[in-house]
Design a protein around this motif. Structure first.
Motif, mmCIF file in Angstrom:
data_model
loop_
_atom_site.group_PDB
_atom_site.id
_atom_site.type_symbol
_atom_site.label_atom_id
_atom_site.label_comp_id
_atom_site.label_asym_id
_atom_site.label_seq_id
_atom_site.Cartn_x
_atom_site.Cartn_y
_atom_site.Cartn_z
ATOM 1 N N LEU A 1 0.873 -1.200 0.062
ATOM 2 C CA LEU A 1 -0.003 -0.127 0.047
ATOM 3 C C LEU A 1 0.685 1.235 0.019
ATOM 4 C CD1 LEU A 1 -2.724 1.290 0.141
ATOM 5 C CD2 LEU A 1 -2.609 1.195 2.611
ATOM 6 N N CYS A 2 2.011 1.262 0.992
ATOM 7 C CA CYS A 2 2.860 2.270 0.907
ATOM 8 C C CYS A 2 3.491 2.571 -0.288
ATOM 9 C CB CYS A 2 3.683 2.330 2.181
ATOM 10 S SG CYS A 2 2.829 2.355 3.803
ATOM 11 N N MET A 3 3.770 1.743 -0.934
ATOM 12 C CA MET A 3 4.620 1.870 -2.453
ATOM 13 C C MET A 3 3.706 2.325 -3.329
ATOM 14 S SD MET A 3 7.094 -1.258 -2.809
ATOM 15 C CE MET A 3 6.013 -2.623 -2.505
ATOM 16 N N GLN A 4 2.465 2.181 -3.381
ATOM 17 C CA GLN A 4 1.566 2.857 -4.197
ATOM 18 C C GLN A 4 1.560 4.383 -4.039
ATOM 19 O OE1 GLN A 4 -2.271 1.587 -3.655
ATOM 20 N NE2 GLN A 4 -1.847 -0.734 -3.833
ATOM 21 N N LYS A 5 1.696 4.905 -3.034
ATOM 22 C CA LYS A 5 1.657 6.375 -2.905
ATOM 23 C C LYS A 5 2.855 6.810 -1.705
ATOM 24 C CE LYS A 5 -2.475 7.241 -5.149
ATOM 25 N NZ LYS A 5 -2.434 7.936 -6.230
ATOM 26 N N PRO A 6 4.235 6.460 -1.997
ATOM 27 C CA PRO A 6 5.108 6.894 -0.976
ATOM 28 C C PRO A 6 5.030 8.176 -0.506
ATOM 29 C CG PRO A 6 6.107 6.441 -3.149
ATOM 30 C CD PRO A 6 4.401 6.014 -3.485
ATOM 31 N N PHE A 7 4.561 9.231 -1.393
ATOM 32 C CA PHE A 7 4.560 10.799 -0.748
ATOM 33 C C PHE A 7 3.539 10.609 0.193
ATOM 34 C CE2 PHE A 7 1.948 10.236 -4.524
ATOM 35 C CZ PHE A 7 0.773 11.044 -4.049
ATOM 36 N N LEU A 8 2.632 9.889 0.493
ATOM 37 C CA LEU A 8 1.461 10.031 1.543
ATOM 38 C C LEU A 8 1.843 9.350 2.783
ATOM 39 C CD1 LEU A 8 -1.663 9.757 -0.734
ATOM 40 C CD2 LEU A 8 -0.501 11.921 -0.160
ATOM 41 N N ILE A 9 3.068 8.556 2.940
ATOM 42 C CA ILE A 9 3.401 7.982 4.053
ATOM 43 C C ILE A 9 3.595 9.143 5.077
ATOM 44 C CG2 ILE A 9 5.075 6.542 5.155
ATOM 45 C CD1 ILE A 9 5.347 5.123 2.297
ATOM 46 N N GLY A 10 4.652 9.975 4.920
ATOM 47 C CA GLY A 10 4.685 10.928 5.886
ATOM 48 C C GLY A 10 3.697 11.788 6.704
ATOM 49 N N PRO A 11 2.763 12.445 5.802
ATOM 50 C CA PRO A 11 1.545 13.025 6.207
ATOM 51 C C PRO A 11 0.428 11.873 7.002
ATOM 52 C CG PRO A 11 2.001 13.430 3.743
ATOM 53 C CD PRO A 11 2.911 12.427 4.104
ATOM 54 N N SER A 12 0.703 10.780 6.404
ATOM 55 C CA SER A 12 -0.137 9.941 7.177
ATOM 56 C C SER A 12 0.432 9.637 8.752
ATOM 57 C CB SER A 12 -0.572 8.555 6.547
ATOM 58 O OG SER A 12 -0.906 8.983 5.225
ATOM 59 N N ILE A 13 1.701 9.511 8.717
ATOM 60 C CA ILE A 13 2.529 9.233 10.067
ATOM 61 C C ILE A 13 2.139 10.575 10.764
ATOM 62 C CG2 ILE A 13 4.421 8.841 11.469
ATOM 63 C CD1 ILE A 13 5.320 7.213 8.838
ATOM 64 N N ARG A 14 2.324 11.677 10.440
ATOM 65 C CA ARG A 14 2.320 12.951 11.103
ATOM 66 C C ARG A 14 0.780 12.905 11.872
ATOM 67 N NH1 ARG A 14 5.508 14.702 7.497
ATOM 68 N NH2 ARG A 14 3.937 15.716 5.952
ATOM 69 N N ALA A 15 -0.327 12.887 10.912
ATOM 70 C CA ALA A 15 -1.438 12.854 11.302
ATOM 71 C C ALA A 15 -1.947 11.956 12.522
ATOM 72 C CB ALA A 15 -2.474 12.404 10.242
ATOM 73 N N THR A 16 -1.292 10.672 12.338
ATOM 74 C CA THR A 16 -1.389 9.397 13.328
ATOM 75 C C THR A 16 -0.890 10.064 14.595
ATOM 76 O OG1 THR A 16 -1.519 7.745 11.901
ATOM 77 C CG2 THR A 16 -0.853 7.343 13.844
ATOM 78 N N GLN A 17 0.259 10.576 14.559
ATOM 79 C CA GLN A 17 0.971 11.349 15.943
ATOM 80 C C GLN A 17 0.232 12.021 16.439
ATOM 81 O OE1 GLN A 17 4.881 11.635 14.058
ATOM 82 N NE2 GLN A 17 5.721 9.928 14.795
ATOM 83 N N ARG A 18 -0.431 13.060 15.783
ATOM 84 C CA ARG A 18 -0.948 14.401 16.250
ATOM 85 C C ARG A 18 -2.224 13.726 16.693
ATOM 86 N NH1 ARG A 18 -0.919 18.367 18.887
ATOM 87 N NH2 ARG A 18 -2.527 19.706 18.567
ATOM 88 N N THR A 19 -3.026 12.709 16.251
ATOM 89 C CA THR A 19 -4.329 12.308 16.654
ATOM 90 C C THR A 19 -4.106 11.838 18.155
ATOM 91 O OG1 THR A 19 -5.222 11.591 14.575
ATOM 92 C CG2 THR A 19 -6.092 10.555 16.387
#
Length: 162
Positions: free
Chosen positions: A21-39
Motif C-alpha cells: 500500500l505504501c509503495m502505491q503512494k510513498p509521498f503520502l506516508i509522511g503525512p499519514s504518520i504525522r496525522a497519526t501522531q497528532r491524533t
C-alpha cells in the motif's frame, strides 16, 4: 497505540500488505504518520488512556484520525476524494491487520468511515474547530450492542462500552 510497536507486531504477510500500500503512494506516508501522531497526542491530552478502550473517546479518536490523515494528505494530493480514498485504504488495512474482536473491528471501521465523511465536510477547518465539532458529535454517539445496529447509524459515531 505506539505506531512502531504495532508495526513490529505484524506478521510477514501483513508487513507486505502494508508495504504494498505504501509503495502505491510513498509521498503520502509522511503525512499519514504525522496525522497519526497528532491524533494520539490530542486524544491523550483530552482523554488520557480512555481512548484505548471501546467507549466514546475511542470513537472520537478514529474519526479524528481519519480527518487528520485526510487533511495532511490533501496538502500533497490537492484533491479531497483522493485523500479520502487513501485514508480509507490505509485505515481499513490497519483495522484488518490488527487483532480485534469482530464487534470492535466493526465499530472502528464504522467510526473511520464517519471520520472520512466529516473530513469531506471539514477539510478546510482548523484543528480546534474539528475537535469542537467531534466533541459535539460524541453527545449523539450511539452505544452498540449488536453489529446490526451499525447499519442504522451511517453518520453517527458509535461505541461499545461506557
Amino acid at each position: 497505540m505506539n505506531l512502531w510497536k504495532r508495526i513490529r507486531q505484524l506478521s510477514i504477510k501483513q508487513l507486505f500488505r502494508l508495504a504494498g500500500l505504501c509503495m502505491q503512494k510513498p509521498f503520502l506516508i509522511g503525512p499519514s504518520i504525522r496525522a497519526t501522531q497528532r491524533t494520539m497526542k490530542i486524544c491523550n491530552t483530552l482523554f488520557g488512556g480512555a481512548h484505548h478502550k471501546n467507549g466514546r473517546p475511542n470513537a472520537f479518536r478514529h474519526a479524528l484520525w481519519n480527518i487528520l490523515i485526510g487533511q495532511e494528505t490533501l496538502k500533497r494530493t490537492k484533491n479531497t476524494q483522493k485523500s479520502a480514498l487513501w485514508t480509507q485504504k490505509l485505515t481499513n488495512l490497519y483495522e484488518k491487520v490488527t487483532k480485534n474482536e469482530f464487534l470492535d473491528q466493526a465499530m472502528d471501521l464504522h467510526n473511520n468511515e464517519v471520520g472520512r465523511i466529516y473530513f469531506l465536510e471539514l477539510y478546510d477547518r482548523k484543528e480546534k474547530e474539528i475537535i469542537d465539532f467531534l466533541q459535539k458529535q460524541l453527545v449523539n454517539a450511539k452505544k452498540l450492542v449488536k453489529i446490526e445496529e451499525i447499519e442504522n447509524n451511517h453518520t453517527t459515531l458509535v461505541y461499545i462500552s461506557e
